[in-house]
Design an enzyme around this catalytic site. Sequence first.
Site, PDB file in Angstrom:
ATOM      1  CG  ASP A 127      36.834  50.651  46.019  1.00  0.00           C
ATOM      2  OD1 ASP A 127      35.758  50.018  46.002  1.00  0.00           O
ATOM      3  OD2 ASP A 127      37.911  50.131  46.333  1.00  0.00           O
ATOM      4  CG  HIS A 128      34.560  47.805  43.508  1.00  0.00           C
ATOM      5  ND1 HIS A 128      35.629  48.083  44.327  1.00  0.00           N
ATOM      6  CD2 HIS A 128      34.818  46.587  42.967  1.00  0.00           C
ATOM      7  CE1 HIS A 128      36.485  47.085  44.277  1.00  0.00           C
ATOM      8  NE2 HIS A 128      36.020  46.163  43.457  1.00  0.00           N
ATOM      9  CG  ASP A 192      38.835  43.709  46.244  1.00  0.00           C
ATOM     10  OD1 ASP A 192      37.941  44.208  45.539  1.00  0.00           O
ATOM     11  OD2 ASP A 192      39.979  43.475  45.820  1.00  0.00           O
ATOM     12  NE  ARG A 474      42.026  39.117  39.176  1.00  0.00           N
ATOM     13  CZ  ARG A 474      41.569  39.086  40.427  1.00  0.00           C
ATOM     14  NH1 ARG A 474      40.375  39.575  40.707  1.00  0.00           N
ATOM     15  NH2 ARG A 474      42.308  38.576  41.387  1.00  0.00           N
ATOM     16  CB  SER A 669      36.734  39.031  41.757  1.00  0.00           C
ATOM     17  OG  SER A 669      35.986  39.643  42.775  1.00  0.00           O
ATOM     18  NE  ARG A 671      33.387  39.567  40.886  1.00  0.00           N
ATOM     19  CZ  ARG A 671      33.756  40.030  39.702  1.00  0.00           C
ATOM     20  NH1 ARG A 671      33.138  39.640  38.617  1.00  0.00           N
ATOM     21  NH2 ARG A 671      34.737  40.895  39.599  1.00  0.00           N
TER      22      ARG A 671
END
EC number: 4.2.1.3
Length: 781
Positions: A127-128, A192, A474, A669, A671
């Site tokens: 999806d990213h 995520d 965000r 995030s 990440r």
Amino acid sequence: MAPYSLLVTRLQKALGVRQYHVASVLCQRAKVAMSHFEPHEYIRYDLLEKNIDIVRKRLNRPLTLSEKIVYGHLDDPAKQEIERGKTYLRLRPDRVAMQDATAQMAMLQFISSGLPKVAVPSTIHCDHLIEAQLGGEKDLRRAKDINQEVYNFLATAGAKYGVGFWRPGSGIIHQIILENYAYPGVLLIGTDSHTPNGGGLGGICIGVGGADAVDVMAGIPWELKCPKVIGVKLTGSLSGWTSPKDVILKVAGILTVKGGTGAIVEYHGPGVDSISCTGMATICNMGAEIGATTSVFPYNHRMKKYLSKTGREDIAKLADEYKDHLVPDPGCHYDQLIEINLNELKPHINGPFTPDLAHPVAEVGAVAEKEGWPLDIRVGLIGSCTNSSYEDMGRSAAVAKQALAHGLKCKSQFTITPGSEQIRATIERDGYAQVLREVGGIVLANACGPCIGQWDRKDIKKGEKNTIVTSYNRNFTGRNDANPETHAFVTSPEIVTALAIAGTLKFNPETDFLTGKDGKKFKLEAPDADELPRAEFDPGQDTYQHPPKDSSGQRVDVSPTSQRLQLLEPFDKWDGKDLEDLQILIKVKGKCTTDHISAAGPWLKFRGHLDNISNNLLIGAINIENGKANSVRNAVTQEFGPVPDTARYYKKHGIRWVVIGDENYGEGSSREHAALEPRHLGGRAIITKSFARIHETNLKKQGLLPLTFADPADYNKIHPVDKLTIQGLQDFTPGKPLKCIIKHPNGTQETILLNHTFNETQIEWFRAGSALNRMKELQQH
């Protein structure tokens, strides 16, 4: 055959025992699968119940819903030490979910572990990596072409190691989870930060880094600091223009971006029943913006309705039998309690530049004029993982229909992002998509798109001051379009639609009038739309790849010359000595999110190549020495240059370095690249006033030292030209501060104390060089 609930009642009467005991007996007969895609992986409410009973007897007090689900997944409920906010819990999550940007590094780490198969049900969601440019179909085709190497890696790795694979175009990970995998009482971890979306279906769903996901996929108990519980009691009911989004925008304004750190936000009270299941998911989704571990709602009829509509009526029936364990106990204690009367709640819009700057929509225009924010709205964007449900699209379409009836279209550009292929297909069938197109909208691909910076924006130049309004979660500086002068505001989809039609922040749809094509004034009525489609959902295209039963012949290739993928090399072990004469790479001024540490947008393409993506290390952080981004002094050459270049210079010359940060360092995030990159380029410690939860854990996983000033004022004692020595690592123990000697250029020194939150297991990660290194050591033994 009689319904399951009827069998329970009959057996209960025959045996004369309490219902939940009977449910445990029948659970073995009436096994219910976690999802349609994993027919032999069953929901274990019986085990949840058993663990809750053990813990309840030990603690001898009523339990919150959060405690029931978390403690119900303890690896050892009889012996686990439990103290909110202090002890570390060893948990057994039910499943793992990964999005394609983070799954690359997670799967590379899993490959490095040497294990043959994942130990729990796991999925990958593409999806990213789909950039919004021209529209859904064209953007999807382009993404498949550009990212073919990465998609092939993820598909083959999923097939090799038993992970389900959702192809590009399937939808956003959190919407797919809500539709297929979340259920009341589940403990799910996802790579995520908006994984808490699943709390809208009564689960504890927590965002983590890839290394945490590898632990769970490897069958190792997952560690989580025992969360505190913040209660939000809702009374009254939603009506008019007020939406579920306004609940979390209000809470964000109360708690701020770090007010939920270390806590689960648990919603309860009579007002809950006025919110749809997907509305509850919206509220939980944005709990990430207040730093919360996760958020959750109690099981109710709205969740039952959603489960049934998404083809999971069997799960709803089983949840009914165990409902006592899926709601909080009467009289349970919350560490903090907030009360919100939904009858009094007004539509909100938060921003710019931070999601906790809350304004009622009625006031934001005046505030914008006072602050000098652009009033004209250049683009309105609805969708994203936060607000892309059928109900969201329906309410936006209801606003758009009114404008069209008066001959109006959007004055601003307008984009629509469906949350999943199922949502896309259903809003096309039911006419919502066409209405949104007619009012001037462009329907984008079922993907994250502009929400995470995947937006090829053409209407402005970088540096041009402008305003956008979104239904995203965000709105940090430059997040959506990489332009630091874009003032991004967050609100509900229906308010976005109304503002895009009016074209200005000064418009309040509750009180203000628009002028129709015929010159007559009219006022938009509050939108009304179905919570769920009246017909069944249209599933659209089949985009799921099952992992094969036999994967022995499956190959996963990573080319040594690839610029997108790179196999991992183990990080070096701790040498057993104190860290002496650490050079300060950068002393960061103010907010430093994971977007600042490891930017997204165009850098997403390097998420599977650690060395290449390390070229974005801290390029968005502001250097306190000169007030600039991506400009730091090289202590050897005395020249200013980019942060990654300076870090590489230090690494090449054997100079170990440290970063000094401000409050809530690493918010945003999940990440883990924001932790992998400094480790890869020679960093040894990050010293701040405070950390965001996920980032602090990610740093520990990669063998770095996340440390905090015992006295936050000590931040001011350190200057970019100083050198630091961290002492006490030979006696590194939980709860014991470390000493830091600050060596100034003039030869003077001073000593400060640094706190940490390491437990024994995490100290072992540091000594081994990383959590993955430690896992390999344990396998060898």
